[in-house]
Design a protein around this motif. Structure first.
Motif, short mmCIF file in Angstrom:
data_model
loop_
_atom_site.label_atom_id
_atom_site.label_comp_id
_atom_site.label_asym_id
_atom_site.label_seq_id
_atom_site.Cartn_x
_atom_site.Cartn_y
_atom_site.Cartn_z
N CYS A 1 -31.34 36.37 -16.61
CA CYS A 1 -32.62 35.65 -16.52
C CYS A 1 -32.76 34.66 -17.67
CB CYS A 1 -33.75 36.66 -16.56
SG CYS A 1 -35.38 35.93 -16.58
N ILE A 2 -33.18 33.42 -17.35
CA ILE A 2 -33.37 32.43 -18.40
C ILE A 2 -34.84 32.29 -18.78
CG2 ILE A 2 -31.33 31.08 -17.86
CD1 ILE A 2 -33.16 29.10 -16.41
N GLY A 3 -35.71 33.01 -18.10
CA GLY A 3 -37.12 32.99 -18.48
C GLY A 3 -37.87 31.75 -18.05
N CYS A 4 -37.56 31.23 -16.85
CA CYS A 4 -38.29 30.02 -16.41
C CYS A 4 -39.62 30.38 -15.78
CB CYS A 4 -37.44 29.21 -15.43
SG CYS A 4 -37.24 29.97 -13.81
N ARG A 5 -39.78 31.61 -15.34
CA ARG A 5 -41.04 32.14 -14.81
C ARG A 5 -41.42 31.54 -13.46
NH1 ARG A 5 -41.58 30.52 -19.64
NH2 ARG A 5 -43.28 29.05 -19.47
N LEU B 1 -39.10 56.56 -26.54
CA LEU B 1 -38.02 55.88 -25.86
C LEU B 1 -37.29 56.81 -24.90
CD1 LEU B 1 -36.68 53.05 -26.02
CD2 LEU B 1 -34.97 54.10 -27.47
N ASN B 2 -37.10 56.35 -23.66
CA ASN B 2 -36.18 57.02 -22.75
C ASN B 2 -34.80 56.43 -23.03
OD1 ASN B 2 -34.68 58.05 -20.71
ND2 ASN B 2 -35.89 57.15 -19.05
N LYS B 3 -33.98 57.22 -23.71
CA LYS B 3 -32.77 56.65 -24.27
C LYS B 3 -31.75 56.26 -23.21
CE LYS B 3 -33.16 58.83 -28.77
NZ LYS B 3 -34.46 59.52 -28.59
N ASP B 4 -31.90 56.76 -22.01
CA ASP B 4 -30.93 56.41 -20.97
C ASP B 4 -31.31 55.13 -20.22
OD1 ASP B 4 -29.28 58.52 -21.47
OD2 ASP B 4 -30.49 59.90 -20.25
N ARG B 5 -32.48 54.62 -20.50
CA ARG B 5 -32.92 53.41 -19.81
C ARG B 5 -33.06 52.29 -20.82
NH1 ARG B 5 -32.16 52.07 -15.68
NH2 ARG B 5 -34.12 51.01 -15.22
N PRO B 6 -32.72 51.09 -20.42
CA PRO B 6 -32.89 49.97 -21.35
C PRO B 6 -34.35 49.58 -21.49
CG PRO B 6 -32.13 49.17 -19.23
CD PRO B 6 -32.11 50.67 -19.16
N LYS B 7 -34.67 49.02 -22.65
CA LYS B 7 -35.95 48.31 -22.73
C LYS B 7 -35.65 46.84 -22.50
CE LYS B 7 -35.88 48.62 -27.84
NZ LYS B 7 -35.17 47.51 -28.24
N ARG B 8 -36.63 45.96 -22.64
CA ARG B 8 -36.37 44.56 -22.37
C ARG B 8 -36.52 43.73 -23.63
NH1 ARG B 8 -37.00 48.10 -18.88
NH2 ARG B 8 -39.20 47.97 -19.34
N SER B 9 -35.69 42.72 -23.74
CA SER B 9 -35.87 41.79 -24.85
C SER B 9 -36.89 40.73 -24.43
CB SER B 9 -34.54 41.10 -25.17
OG SER B 9 -34.19 40.26 -24.11
N HIS B 10 -37.33 39.92 -25.37
CA HIS B 10 -38.33 38.93 -25.00
C HIS B 10 -37.67 37.82 -24.18
CE1 HIS B 10 -37.55 35.32 -27.51
NE2 HIS B 10 -36.83 36.18 -28.19
N GLY B 11 -38.48 37.18 -23.34
CA GLY B 11 -37.99 36.03 -22.61
C GLY B 11 -37.39 36.31 -21.25
N VAL B 12 -37.60 37.51 -20.71
CA VAL B 12 -37.12 37.76 -19.36
C VAL B 12 -38.26 38.30 -18.50
CG1 VAL B 12 -34.73 38.16 -19.96
CG2 VAL B 12 -36.32 40.06 -20.00
N ALA B 13 -38.17 38.03 -17.19
CA ALA B 13 -39.18 38.52 -16.26
C ALA B 13 -38.76 39.89 -15.74
CB ALA B 13 -39.33 37.55 -15.10
N GLU B 14 -39.73 40.67 -15.28
CA GLU B 14 -39.38 41.99 -14.76
C GLU B 14 -40.45 42.45 -13.78
OE1 GLU B 14 -39.65 45.12 -17.60
OE2 GLU B 14 -40.95 43.95 -18.88
N SER B 15 -40.11 43.51 -13.06
CA SER B 15 -41.08 44.11 -12.15
C SER B 15 -40.56 45.49 -11.77
CB SER B 15 -41.26 43.25 -10.90
OG SER B 15 -40.06 43.25 -10.16
N GLN C 1 -38.46 27.43 -21.72
CA GLN C 1 -37.74 28.58 -21.17
C GLN C 1 -37.81 29.77 -22.12
OE1 GLN C 1 -36.39 28.12 -17.99
NE2 GLN C 1 -37.55 26.26 -18.31
N GLY C 2 -37.81 30.96 -21.52
CA GLY C 2 -37.87 32.16 -22.34
C GLY C 2 -36.58 32.41 -23.10
#
Lengths: 250, 436, 142, 394
Positions: free
Chosen positions: A135-139, A164-178, D110-111
């Motif tokens: 993801c490039i974060g264009c939204r 923290l659920n250590k088996d699951r990733p968290k997200r860095s800034h600048g990406v979309a999610e759902s 961009q993010g």
């Protein structure tokens, strides 16, 4: 001479040793869907939301101090009939409903259509996911989603070690999610590599049986039975996005 | 002794000095001096004249043998100054004579003579063309030198390194996974081009090139010796160690003077050529050193680390390599600008090929580096392969392209020192002082 | 030589410039001479080998040689990533499973990455503890 | 008709101050972008409900401003009105700069700026307007550069061919920009009229910018300029403004007429700050006042009035871009027809809010600074300005 050997070199360089994705996809033939029984959902219960946040490391992101920057993979809205006069308002007060909102995992996902890098995509089993590595974060997906089901990581969120659920990733800034429909649980395999799916965290946490997730093509699944036995509604069906989250009693 | 404020009058005067010193080579003298000492015998090589004319913008026709060029040349020694006599020989097509002449290589083509020439001839360009002919004469094998100067041979010339590297790639691809040693880890830039295979193939080419270069230099040296009538004459010392010391005594100051750009610094027309050549030379030295370090890393006793390659961005060698790349890039770009701005520059093919190849090497190198840092595969591999092709091109055609000047100019300068040809400045200074 | 310098522009300045350039080109060599000598005389090499698991087995859970892992780990990780994210194939252990054996990110991942100036994004999202309890005596290289 | 072009000297006090000011803007923009990159774009006014803000507004606005070259090259290259040839170089140069500005605005929005230069080239999605538009924009920049080269080397036939190509390509560029929104799923976005309306607005703002730039530059450097040329452009501007007005009217009339869109239309026209911008900024100052000026026979022939009208149009189109981008996002989707949302954890009130943050303003100014800086440098080092512009030269 230069051209011929150059072409050969290019072919040698660009062919990858890593094979193409195999034909034996574990997702083939599946069509994952969700059924939400609005009548069974208790207004003051937020167990599913808490479970989702814990499972997917969105605890801190959901508690963002700017509530419009907060991330809600699953959220609960309270709705009621539109109030025309004051007198009716009292009746309507009683007729409030709590509705769970998640990503609808559309069959025709507009978010995947507009993603310029194909980071958002629909899996073979119909789950719509975001590849956070790409993801490039264009939204643009957030603009395209008619359900406001997508969220953006505007800032890096520090997740405390104990949350923290250590088996699951968290997200860095600048990406979309759902919502991912807990794809990692649905795909889970046991020690020998045989499928041993678990239900999503929200479904597991719900004590009232208001939520069900499963393969809509599988005649033994709860989802199939619910869809067969009840009249269901989907959100904004007129748009033709074919959402796969169904509501009973909306 | 300020030479910077030299006016036309002083130029004329020095020219007179040189004439009085008996250094003037008049056409009859040239005739008398010609081939094998047979008086009056001259055998003009018409092809040679044609090539020189083409590459120097008809300078030969314009030359009136006035001697201004020899007078103003800062590098020219007083006895038998150049380039006037070379111009005369060139007009007469005395190829043999010219190609044995070390003076041709003493010129650094600052083109002071070309700008000052009253007739608009360009002796500097003529000498450059002669040098290219000289490379072609002494190269081993000669046909490669002929190809290296023909524009229509470019696909073939590029095709050889591409084919060679494709073979390497093919072998590397079929080898499968290389097992890195436990002691020292070297990650190849591209797994299909393992380091040891590249080292082997480059080393083979390098040894061949070295042999060709040494053979060429020896031919050139012998030719100069014969032309000077020093056949068989050796260094004054007799015992081998003393001879080595004597040879070093000659070679070391010459090499230092080359590195310090003593001769370039005297150029007055295009002052910045000094800087452009300096930066390209040092960039080249730096990158060669880094390459040698990486190639020999496995056996280098100085390295205490487990992980050798790739280097981090702040690693001393990486810094040096990046600096060297930037230096070559900047120097080459300046050379291009210099040549484009000088409208009269003949733009010989060999000249442009060297600059373009050097530029291609550094540009593809930087592209590969950037693609590596953004971890784009296979794009970085393609860039790396292209880079290797140009590096191999540069290395492979070293004895035949303009790059051969590294060898021949060094040889000529050492010969000049050895034969006492560079007593020039002392002699001239002494004459001037006597006069005043 | 001195005569030559007198003719050229700013002879001394040029000598200085060229000497500095020569020094710059030779500087890394000097750095290694000093360091190599220091290490040979009993100093400690600044970068040691990566952490290896206690099992003393050359094979990783991916059933691959250590050399294969070293040379290709990013390609394998990328392929597994695609398989997991896009195709739901979770029968191959991924990044999460690395940390079961190689417990220290500092020693297993960062050591090399830092040295070669690579900053993979993995750990912005994936959990990998930065344990510093790596003991080279406990996990000898050979 | 021989037209001479020359450089400006660029030694005057005003030139240097302007250079300094624009350079300062660019620097501030750069610092602001670095700051936003470090802390994430959460430090801007954007939220999960309004994920696009001023940067996107400015991007589409800058792209629109580049249409000045479309008009001029259309006039001179396609329709053969040779009296506009003196402005061709400056128009195409400005167009190039504003296209670059548009790309810069999108880029800094961009993010993950680190991936922008890699991923879109590797994974391409032709179904996405965001994948198609960069081709259109970069292609247009390329065409503009070839066009500039043809103009500077005075190649007549090449110029005509490239001008025609640029004319057609520019239509695609502005339609494509409109399609980003027009093909979206938001109630206030979804409209097939939007691409066409974008072309009209782009031509209006581009022409207005050309008028202001030409008059300003010719006056500042004391060059003869025939009023008739500007008056004609003024009349063209008036027609463009009329077309923009027409599109706006049709669109809003449609939304009011269709029952299911009525609520959204009400929100758009009377819903808050954006409505204020719409009525006062766009309709009154951006369209009505300029039209009054331009269609009035007296003021429509006076250069100061035309410049005033053009400046108002430039401002009005900025407002138009804002009221397209932002209200479409703040207006919530009607997920439950016939119901209303009492409580939503992602929203406090019924409508999302968006307020322009200082960072976004600084970034927008920074991009403008880059454009201004490069434009001034171009004036000094390229032969952009004609010595004179007359219909009938002596």
């Amino acid at each position: 001479m230069a051209g011929g050997s150059g072409a050969l070199a290019l072919r040698l360089l660009t062919t990858s040793s890593a094979g193409a994705p195999g034909k034996d996809s574990p997702l083939a033939g599946k069509r994952m869907g969700m059924v939400i029984d609005v009548g069974k959902c208790q207004p003051d219960c937020d167990k599913c939301i808490k479970a989702c946040q814990q499972e997917n490391n969105v605890v801190q992101a959901a508690a963002h101090k700017n509530h419009e920057l907060a991330v809600h993979w699953i959220r609960k809205v309270t709705i009621r009939k539109k109030i025309e006069t004051d007198e009716k308002a009292k009746k309507a007060e009683a007729a409030q409903k709590s509705v769970i909102l998640v990503c609808n995992h559309c069959d025709n996902p507009p978010c995947a259509q507009v993603c310029p890098v194909r980071a958002t995509f629909k899996r073979e089993d119909g789950i719509v996911l975001v590849d956070h590595h790409r993801c490039i974060g264009c939204r643009y997906c957030m603009i395209a989603c008619p359900y406001n089901a997508r969220y953006f990581n505007f800032e890096d969120v520090e997740v405390h070690e104990e949350d923290l659920n250590k088996d699951r990733p968290k997200r860095s800034h600048g990406v979309a999610e759902s919502c991912t429909l807990c794809a990692h649980r649905l795909d889970a395999v046991d020690q020998d590599g045989n499928p041993s799916p678990r239900v999503p965290a929200c479904v597991e946490a719900c004590e009232n049986g208001a939520l069900a997730v499963g393969d809509m093509n599988d005649k033994t699944s709860t989802v199939y039975e619910l869809l067969r036995d009840y009249a269901v509604k989907r959100l904004k069906e007129d748009l033709g996005t074919e959402p796969k989250v169904h509501y009973i009693g909306l | 002794m300020a030479k910077g404020d030299k006016t036309v009058e002083t130029a004329d005067r020095t020219s007179r000095e040189k004439q009085e010193a008996g250094a003037l080579v008049s056409p009859p003298a040239a005739l008398a001096d010609s081939r094998d000492g047979q008086p009056g015998w001259i055998d003009p090589d018409m092809d040679f004249i044609r090539v020189l004319s083409r590459q120097s913008g008809d300078s030969l026709k314009k030359c009136i043998q006035c001697g201004t060029c020899s007078a103003i040349c800062e590098l020219s020694p007083d006895p038998k100054p150049f380039p006037r006599k070379e111009m005369a020989w060139a007009v007469w097509g005395m190829k043999d004579r010219l190609l044995k002449d070390p003076d041709v290589w003493l010129c650094h083509q600052c083109n002071d003579c070309s700008t000052r020439c009253p007739r608009g001839a360009r002796p500097g360009d003529v000498l450059a063309a002669i040098r290219q002919q000289s490379v072609a004469r002494y190269a081993v094998p000669r046909f490669l030198a002929r190809w290296a100067n023909e524009p229509y041979c470019v696909p073939l010339l590029l095709g050889i390194p591409i084919a060679l590297l494709t073979v390497v790639l093919y072998i590397g691809n079929s080898l499968g996974v290389p097992q890195p040693s436990r002691e020292r880890i070297i990650f190849p830039f591209c797994n299909k081009l393992p380091h040891w295979l590249l080292n082997v193939s480059f080393a083979v080419v390098g040894i061949l090139v070295l042999a060709a270069v040494v053979a060429g230099a020896m031919r050139f040296w012998r030719a100069m010796m014969i032309a000077d009538g020093r056949d068989g004459a050796a260094l004054p010392a007799k015992s081998p160690p003393a001879r080595i010391v004597a040879a070093l005594k000659i070679a070391v100051p010459v090499l230092w003077s080359i590195i310090a750009h003593d001769d370039f610094a005297k150029c007055t027309k295009t002052r910045l050529r000094f800087y452009s050549h300096l930066s390209v030379l040092f960039g080249f030295l730096a990158l060669s050193l880094v390459a040698v370090w990486v190639v020999t890393a496995k056996v280098n006793p100085l390295i205490p680390d487990g992980l050798i390659y790739p280097f981090g961005f702040w690693h001393p060698w990486k810094l040096l390599a990046n600096l060297g790349g930037v230096a070559i890039l900047a120097g080459c770009l300046w050379m291009v600008v210099d040549r484009v701005r000088d409208n009269e520059h003949s733009g010989a093919f060999s000249d442009w090929t060297l600059i373009v190849t050097l530029l291609a090497v550094v540009v593809t190198g930087f592209i590969a580096e950037i693609l590596h840092f953004v971890r784009l595969e296979p794009h970085r591999h393609v860039a790396y392969f292209t880079h290797l092709v140009f590096v191999l091109t540069l290395l492979m055609y070293l004895p035949y392209s303009k790059l051969a000047h590294i060898v021949y100019r060094t040889t000529a300068l050492i010969y000049a020192e050895y034969s006492g040809r560079n007593g020039k400045n002392t002699a001239r200074t002494a004459g001037r002082e006597e006069e005043s | 030589m001195p005569e030559n310098a007198a003719h050229g522009r700013s002879g001394n300045g040029r000598g200085l410039l060229v000497s500095i350039l020569v020094l710059i080109v030779l500087a890394p060599l000097g750095y290694y001479v000093v360091r190599g000598t220091a290490v040979a005389l009993g100093g400690k090499p600044s970068v040691e080998f990566l952490e290896r698991p206690a099992t003393q087995d050359d094979r990783c859970i991916w059933n691959m040689e250590a050399g294969e892992m070293r040379l290709h780990h990013w390609e394998h990780l990328a392929r597994i990533r695609e398989d997991v994210v896009r195709f739901g194939k979770r029968d191959v252990p991924g990044l999460n499973e690395c940390r079961n054996c190689h417990q220290s990110r500092a020693n297993f991942c960062d050591r090399c990455h830092n040295q070669v100036s690579l900053t993979p994004d993995c750990f912005g999202c994936h959990y990998y503890p930065d344990n510093e309890h790596w003991d080279p005596q406990r996990f000898p290289e050979r | 008709m021989e037209i001479k072009f020359e450089r400006v000297e660029g030694t005057s006090f005003q030139y240097r101050v302007a250079l300094l000011v624009f350079g300062g803007f660019a620097l501030v923009g750069l610092l602001s972008t670095l700051w936003v990159m470090k802390y994430g774009i959460g430090r801007t006014g954007m939220t999960n409900r309004v994920p696009w803000g001023l940067q996107i507004v400015m991007a589409v606005y800058y792209i629109g401003l580049s249409a000045g070259s479309l008009v001029i090259s259309g006039l001179y290259g396609v329709f053969g009105k040779l009296e506009y040839k003196p402005f061709a170089r400056i128009a195409v140069y400005l167009a190039t700069l504003f296209l670059i500005a548009g790309l810069l605005s999108i880029l800094t929005d961009q993010g993950r700026l680190d991936r922008v230069f890699v991923q879109p080239f590797v994974h391409f999605n032709l179904q996405s307007m965001f994948s198609i538009n960069p081709i259109l924009y970069n292609g247009h920049i390329l065409i503009c550069l070839i066009y500039l080269w043809a103009l500077f080397t005075e190649r007549k036939r090449t110029t005509t061919v490239v001008a025609t190509l640029a004319f057609g390509w520019a239509f695609c560029v502005h339609s494509g920009t409109g399609a980003i929104f027009g093909f979206g799923a938001r109630v206030l976005y979804e409209s097939p009229l939007l691409p066409a309306s974008f072309v009209a607005a782009a031509m209006a703002s581009g022409t207005a910018l050309m008028i202001v730039m030409i008059v300003g530059l010719f006056r500042a450097t004391n060059r003869p300029l025939d009023d008739e040329l500007i008056c004609w452009l003024g009349r063209f501007l008036a027609i463009c403004v009329l077309v923009v007005f027409y599109f706006l009217f049709v669109e809003n009339a449609y939304r009011f007429y269709v029952v299911e869109l009525r609520e959204a239309a009400h929100y758009f026209l009377f819903g808050g700050f954006h409505s204020l911008l719409f009525w006062i900024g766009l309709i009154f100052f951006g369209l009505v006042v300029p039209m009054c000026i331009l269609f009035n026979p007296r003021t429509g022939k006076s250069i100061p009035w035309i410049v005033l009208a053009s400046s108002l149009v430039i401002f009005g189109v900025l407002c138009e871009r804002y009221v397209i981008v932002v209200p479409g996002l703040t207006n919530p989707p009607d997920l439950f027809p016939g119901m209303e949302i009492v409580h939503d954890p992602a929203l406090v009130e019924g409508y999302a809010t968006y307020s322009i943050s200082t960072q976004e303003v600084l970034q927008a100014l920074g991009v403008l600074g880059v454009v201004g800086f490069l434009f001034l440098l171009g004036l000094k080092y390229l032969e952009l300005l004609p010595t004179e512009a007359r219909i009938h030269p002596d």
